[in-house]
Design an enzyme around this catalytic site. Sequence first.
Site, mmCIF file in Angstrom:
data_model
loop_
_atom_site.group_PDB
_atom_site.id
_atom_site.type_symbol
_atom_site.label_atom_id
_atom_site.label_comp_id
_atom_site.label_asym_id
_atom_site.label_seq_id
_atom_site.Cartn_x
_atom_site.Cartn_y
_atom_site.Cartn_z
ATOM 1 C CB CYS A 1 0.161 0.938 -1.308
ATOM 2 S SG CYS A 1 0.562 2.284 -0.403
ATOM 3 C CG HIS B 1 -2.207 -1.371 2.443
ATOM 4 N ND1 HIS B 1 -1.155 -2.144 1.625
ATOM 5 C CD2 HIS B 1 -1.480 -0.135 2.544
ATOM 6 C CE1 HIS B 1 0.003 -1.480 1.297
ATOM 7 N NE2 HIS B 1 -0.219 -0.145 1.955
#
Length: 492
Positions: A337, A435
């Site tokens: 991310c 994630h």
Amino acid sequence: MAHTLLVAGTASHVGKSTVAAGLCRYLADCGVSVAPFKAQNMSNNARATPGGEVGVSQYVQARAAGVAPSTDHNPVLLKPRGDGESQLILDGDAVGHFEARGYYDEHWEDALETARAAHDRLAQSHDVIVAEGAGSIAEINLHDRDLANIETARFADADILLVADIERGGVFASLVGTLELVPDDIRKQVAGAVITKFRGDQSLLDPGIDAFEDRTGVPVLGVLPHDDPGLPEEDSVALPPVGERSVVGDDDAVPDAESVTVAVPRLPRISNFTDLQPLAHEPGVRVAYIPPDAALDDADAVVLPGSKNTVDDLRALTDAGFGDRLRSFDGPVVGLCGGYQMLGEAITNATIEGTGDADRVEGLGLLPVTTEFSESKTVEHVQRNIDGVGPLSGASGTVEGYEIHMGDSTLTGAAARPFDGDGAGTDTVLGTYLHDLFSNDTARDAFVRNTFESAGTVLPAATGRADGDPYERAAGLITDHVDLGPLGLSDQ
């Protein structure tokens, strides 16, 4: 109407989340319809639900309870981004960034009503609500606006289970002091206490328990041993301060021929570091959180984690010379991310997230990617095919995870797309918005294997997590060590 039990604490990081998760799983195993609840959470470890973002602990507790995670389980979420500001999430939607005073002046009443409404909806569809408090219930400077503790206890008419951590010392002073400082009406709702993280012979603790009960009239319903069930951590209190090093995982021995070290820069505004926990449970793998100015001499792989403020954390790494050391590093590198965004060539529209004036910030330059920030935010659970490259070479099949990010990244040069159009990868570097990547066996096994091969060390014969289901382990802590009778949960 549902019976609400508020798991409150004498301080942060005393074990409230673990106790709440254990209660949720225990009650679900007993056939009770149970749901978790935390009126207000302050955490950068968030998860995506169909309705938006919730704190990771309520996501985990919902899974433990056997219900689909929902924004009703955590209706108010504050995500700190530094410089005294936090992003306010109401019912899963981002409202804006506020300092504490601005939040209380402009949005406190909205937050209170949002939390009340969420609790009411849960109460209509479940028999028991296991609510989790925040920090200490005895913060007397906040009692007129303590949504997660005082207000929840009142609007839910909750019984309160007070949790205290003996590991830090002064457990009885913490318990007595907390009971002295809470408002009188809240004090009457305290049904019992639990002491966590105990080591040794409990008979040595019994005189203190007897004295506490005689003094306060509050029964100690259980003493939990120091046994981590392996649930995701809620916030960065569990991490070392910025500038310090800490190792988790297989850290009982010095580096040897059957171990590797995964270095993770301890970003000032780190988020979703729960992404790293599955690696720490792998045999022979140590996850080392290191200061941004630390050398990488003993690192076998590097993972750049997520960040609530990618731009400012990127500046912190650059100012510390981390980029130069990373570009000279020849082991596997993964960015998750915000870490993926940092690995690129540049970030534009940087003022949307960062606190500086520069519209463009140079990246670390390890991937041919540029990221453009915008006000819109992606929050979704995803399932993707994986075509492993570089650090994930050999991974295949399908992986699941979630995305929570602002900004979109575009390839500017030659690189593989390992996840159905998401991410970028080269021979040694990989970045993705996904994630929870390492919770997928195929991705985690490939990364661990490639890290051992790159380091020239021997992969341990035993692989994979061997310590059991964390939900059942948390439930076992409750059933084996807590007297639930005074809480009235068996009547449901």
